[in-house]
Design a protein around this motif. Structure first.
Motif, PDB file in Angstrom:
ATOM      1  N   ARG A  17       0.832  -1.073  -0.017  1.00 57.63           N
ATOM      2  CA  ARG A  17      -0.075   0.032   0.092  1.00 57.63           C
ATOM      3  C   ARG A  17       0.972   1.204  -0.083  1.00 57.63           C
ATOM      4  O   ARG A  17       0.617   1.971  -0.691  1.00 57.63           O
ATOM      5  N   GLN A  18       2.057   1.336   0.799  1.00 58.44           N
ATOM      6  CA  GLN A  18       2.787   2.261   0.771  1.00 58.44           C
ATOM      7  C   GLN A  18       3.387   2.835  -0.549  1.00 58.44           C
ATOM      8  O   GLN A  18       3.682   3.917  -1.171  1.00 58.44           O
ATOM      9  N   VAL A  19       4.002   1.569  -1.186  1.00 58.85           N
ATOM     10  CA  VAL A  19       4.714   1.648  -2.409  1.00 58.85           C
ATOM     11  C   VAL A  19       3.323   2.074  -3.415  1.00 58.85           C
ATOM     12  O   VAL A  19       3.873   3.114  -4.262  1.00 58.85           O
ATOM     13  N   GLU A  20       2.375   1.848  -3.241  1.00 55.16           N
ATOM     14  CA  GLU A  20       1.113   1.917  -4.458  1.00 55.16           C
ATOM     15  C   GLU A  20       0.790   3.677  -4.226  1.00 55.16           C
ATOM     16  O   GLU A  20       0.622   4.251  -5.146  1.00 55.16           O
ATOM     17  N   LYS A  21       0.972   3.976  -2.943  1.00 56.66           N
ATOM     18  CA  LYS A  21       0.876   5.431  -2.796  1.00 56.66           C
ATOM     19  C   LYS A  21       1.698   6.468  -3.409  1.00 56.66           C
ATOM     20  O   LYS A  21       1.577   7.545  -3.750  1.00 56.66           O
ATOM     21  N   ILE A  22       3.147   5.906  -3.155  1.00 55.84           N
ATOM     22  CA  ILE A  22       4.177   6.610  -3.449  1.00 55.84           C
ATOM     23  C   ILE A  22       4.205   6.717  -5.118  1.00 55.84           C
ATOM     24  O   ILE A  22       4.394   7.700  -5.947  1.00 55.84           O
ATOM     25  N   ILE A  23       3.670   5.666  -5.656  1.00 52.77           N
ATOM     26  CA  ILE A  23       3.780   5.536  -7.204  1.00 52.77           C
ATOM     27  C   ILE A  23       2.448   6.202  -7.711  1.00 52.77           C
ATOM     28  O   ILE A  23       2.631   7.106  -8.587  1.00 52.77           O
ATOM     29  N   ALA A  24       1.336   6.419  -6.827  1.00 49.07           N
ATOM     30  CA  ALA A  24       0.283   7.396  -7.458  1.00 49.07           C
ATOM     31  C   ALA A  24       0.741   8.548  -7.064  1.00 49.07           C
ATOM     32  O   ALA A  24       0.340   9.528  -7.905  1.00 49.07           O
ATOM     33  N   LYS A  25       1.235   9.172  -6.004  1.00 50.47           N
ATOM     34  CA  LYS A  25       1.712  10.325  -6.071  1.00 50.47           C
ATOM     35  C   LYS A  25       2.812  10.716  -7.142  1.00 50.47           C
ATOM     36  O   LYS A  25       2.575  11.940  -7.784  1.00 50.47           O
ATOM     37  N   GLU A  26       3.740  10.084  -7.474  1.00 54.19           N
ATOM     38  CA  GLU A  26       4.560  10.488  -8.677  1.00 54.19           C
ATOM     39  C   GLU A  26       3.681  10.523  -9.826  1.00 54.19           C
ATOM     40  O   GLU A  26       3.964  11.493 -10.444  1.00 54.19           O
ATOM     41  N   ALA A  27       2.544   9.656 -10.059  1.00 54.09           N
ATOM     42  CA  ALA A  27       1.892   9.917 -11.454  1.00 54.09           C
ATOM     43  C   ALA A  27       1.060  11.052 -11.177  1.00 54.09           C
ATOM     44  O   ALA A  27       1.023  12.012 -12.537  1.00 54.09           O
ATOM     45  N   ARG A  28       0.572  11.439 -10.009  1.00 53.03           N
ATOM     46  CA  ARG A  28      -0.073  12.851 -10.008  1.00 53.03           C
ATOM     47  C   ARG A  28       0.912  13.860 -10.318  1.00 53.03           C
ATOM     48  O   ARG A  28       0.476  15.090 -10.989  1.00 53.03           O
ATOM     49  N   GLU A  29       2.280  13.839  -9.623  1.00 52.05           N
ATOM     50  CA  GLU A  29       3.095  14.937  -9.797  1.00 52.05           C
ATOM     51  C   GLU A  29       3.418  15.089 -11.308  1.00 52.05           C
ATOM     52  O   GLU A  29       3.526  16.092 -11.935  1.00 52.05           O
ATOM     53  N   ASP A  30       3.811  13.904 -12.162  1.00 49.74           N
ATOM     54  CA  ASP A  30       3.988  13.876 -13.667  1.00 49.74           C
ATOM     55  C   ASP A  30       2.852  14.431 -14.296  1.00 49.74           C
ATOM     56  O   ASP A  30       2.996  15.330 -15.260  1.00 49.74           O
ATOM     57  N   GLN A  31       1.604  14.276 -13.949  1.00 50.24           N
ATOM     58  CA  GLN A  31       0.374  14.743 -14.678  1.00 50.24           C
ATOM     59  C   GLN A  31       0.287  16.307 -14.330  1.00 50.24           C
ATOM     60  O   GLN A  31       0.195  16.989 -15.364  1.00 50.24           O
ATOM     61  N   LYS A  32       0.692  16.730 -13.221  1.00 48.36           N
ATOM     62  CA  LYS A  32       0.798  18.253 -12.872  1.00 48.36           C
ATOM     63  C   LYS A  32       2.022  18.852 -13.570  1.00 48.36           C
ATOM     64  O   LYS A  32       1.328  19.757 -14.234  1.00 48.36           O
ATOM     65  N   ASN A  33       3.065  18.046 -13.752  1.00 48.93           N
ATOM     66  CA  ASN A  33       4.252  18.600 -14.650  1.00 48.93           C
ATOM     67  C   ASN A  33       3.634  18.941 -16.030  1.00 48.93           C
ATOM     68  O   ASN A  33       3.960  19.742 -16.743  1.00 48.93           O
ATOM     69  N   LEU A  34       3.243  17.819 -16.530  1.00 49.17           N
ATOM     70  CA  LEU A  34       2.462  17.958 -18.054  1.00 49.17           C
ATOM     71  C   LEU A  34       1.612  19.112 -18.246  1.00 49.17           C
ATOM     72  O   LEU A  34       1.655  19.445 -18.950  1.00 49.17           O
ATOM     73  N   ASP A  35       0.385  19.111 -17.209  1.00 50.26           N
ATOM     74  CA  ASP A  35      -0.479  20.169 -17.520  1.00 50.26           C
ATOM     75  C   ASP A  35       0.216  21.538 -17.431  1.00 50.26           C
ATOM     76  O   ASP A  35      -0.175  22.530 -18.212  1.00 50.26           O
ATOM     77  N   HIS A  36       1.345  21.642 -16.745  1.00 53.91           N
ATOM     78  CA  HIS A  36       1.933  22.939 -16.678  1.00 53.91           C
ATOM     79  C   HIS A  36       2.462  23.219 -17.895  1.00 53.91           C
ATOM     80  O   HIS A  36       2.686  24.355 -18.467  1.00 53.91           O
ATOM     81  N   THR A  37       3.252  22.485 -18.483  1.00 46.93           N
ATOM     82  CA  THR A  37       3.875  22.384 -19.633  1.00 46.93           C
ATOM     83  C   THR A  37       3.026  22.736 -20.828  1.00 46.93           C
ATOM     84  O   THR A  37       3.252  23.734 -21.739  1.00 46.93           O
ATOM     85  N   ILE A  38       2.009  22.262 -20.779  1.00 44.16           N
ATOM     86  CA  ILE A  38       0.673  22.317 -21.892  1.00 44.16           C
ATOM     87  C   ILE A  38       0.461  23.780 -21.513  1.00 44.16           C
ATOM     88  O   ILE A  38       0.174  24.287 -22.671  1.00 44.16           O
ATOM     89  N   LYS A  39       0.127  24.236 -20.412  1.00 46.30           N
ATOM     90  CA  LYS A  39      -0.301  25.664 -20.191  1.00 46.30           C
ATOM     91  C   LYS A  39       0.813  26.693 -20.820  1.00 46.30           C
ATOM     92  O   LYS A  39       0.548  27.765 -21.303  1.00 46.30           O
ATOM     93  N   ASP A  40       2.072  26.196 -20.477  1.00 43.28           N
ATOM     94  CA  ASP A  40       3.028  27.189 -20.772  1.00 43.28           C
ATOM     95  C   ASP A  40       3.182  27.231 -22.420  1.00 43.28           C
ATOM     96  O   ASP A  40       3.299  28.198 -23.011  1.00 43.28           O
TER      97      ASP A  40
END
Length: 192
Positions: A17-40
């Motif tokens: 569960r801890q590893v799943e949460k870390i991986i899910a957080k990484e995915a959210r951060e990647d999506q956030k970075n991607l959204d920011h790049t698209i906005k730029d």
């Protein structure tokens, strides 16, 4: 919403569960970075389009100033002052065109760089998503294998531990494991 659009259902195993949460957080951060790049990129495209329009407008102004200068030159004897003013206007318009075109070129470079950054970010995200999926699959496969092994070990122990196996309520505590020096579930065979 969980990783890759799935609902968040975490494993009951705390470590997984801890590893799943870390991986899910990484995915959210990647999506956030991607959204920011698209906005730029979108902002850069808007600025570029605005710059192109401004350069066109400046070009039209230059053309008007040149025409005005020609008319003033034809009437030089009557309007030397108007001619001088038109020449000054033409020079100002030419400088404006140069500045706008330089700005357009700079924005074009920025736009291309942002497109490149977006491509890199998308590739990085796809690669990271693939690694995360692989990690999750591996963790779940290991957990399933461990559960099967425990179930199999328990089934073997319960088969050998019944009255037919010679171990009843009065049997020694290690009766399911066999005689000393043997491994549990091997049917009394010596451990290797």
């Amino acid at each position: 919403m969980g990783l890759f659009g799935k609902s968040e259902t975490y494993s009951e195993n705390p470590e997984i569960r801890q590893v799943e949460k870390i991986i899910a957080k990484e995915a959210r951060e990647d999506q956030k970075n991607l959204d920011h790049t698209i906005k730029d990129l979108s902002s850069a495209e808007k600025a570029h389009n605005k710059s192109v329009k401004a350069a066109d407008k400046a070009q039209h102004q230059l053309e008007k100033a040149v025409k005005k200068e020609h008319k003033a030159a034809e009437a030089l004897n009557r309007a030397a002052h108007n001619h001088d003013a038109a020449v000054a206007g033409e020079q100002t318009a030419e400088k404006t065109v140069q500045i706008k075109k330089q700005h357009e070129v700079r924005l074009e470079r920025d736009l291309e760089q942002k497109r490149h950054q977006l491509d890199e970010m998308q590739q990085r995200k796809a690669h990271n998503d693939q690694i995360r999926e692989s990690k999750l699959s591996q963790i779940h496969a290991q957990a399933a294998a461990a559960a099967d092994a425990r179930r199999s070990s328990f089934d073997r122990a319960s088969v050998g531990g019944g009255p037919a196996g010679g171990a009843g309520p009065n049997a020694p505590a290690n009766g399911a494991a066999g005689a000393p020096g043997t491994t549990a579930g091997t049917g009394g065979a010596p451990s290797v």
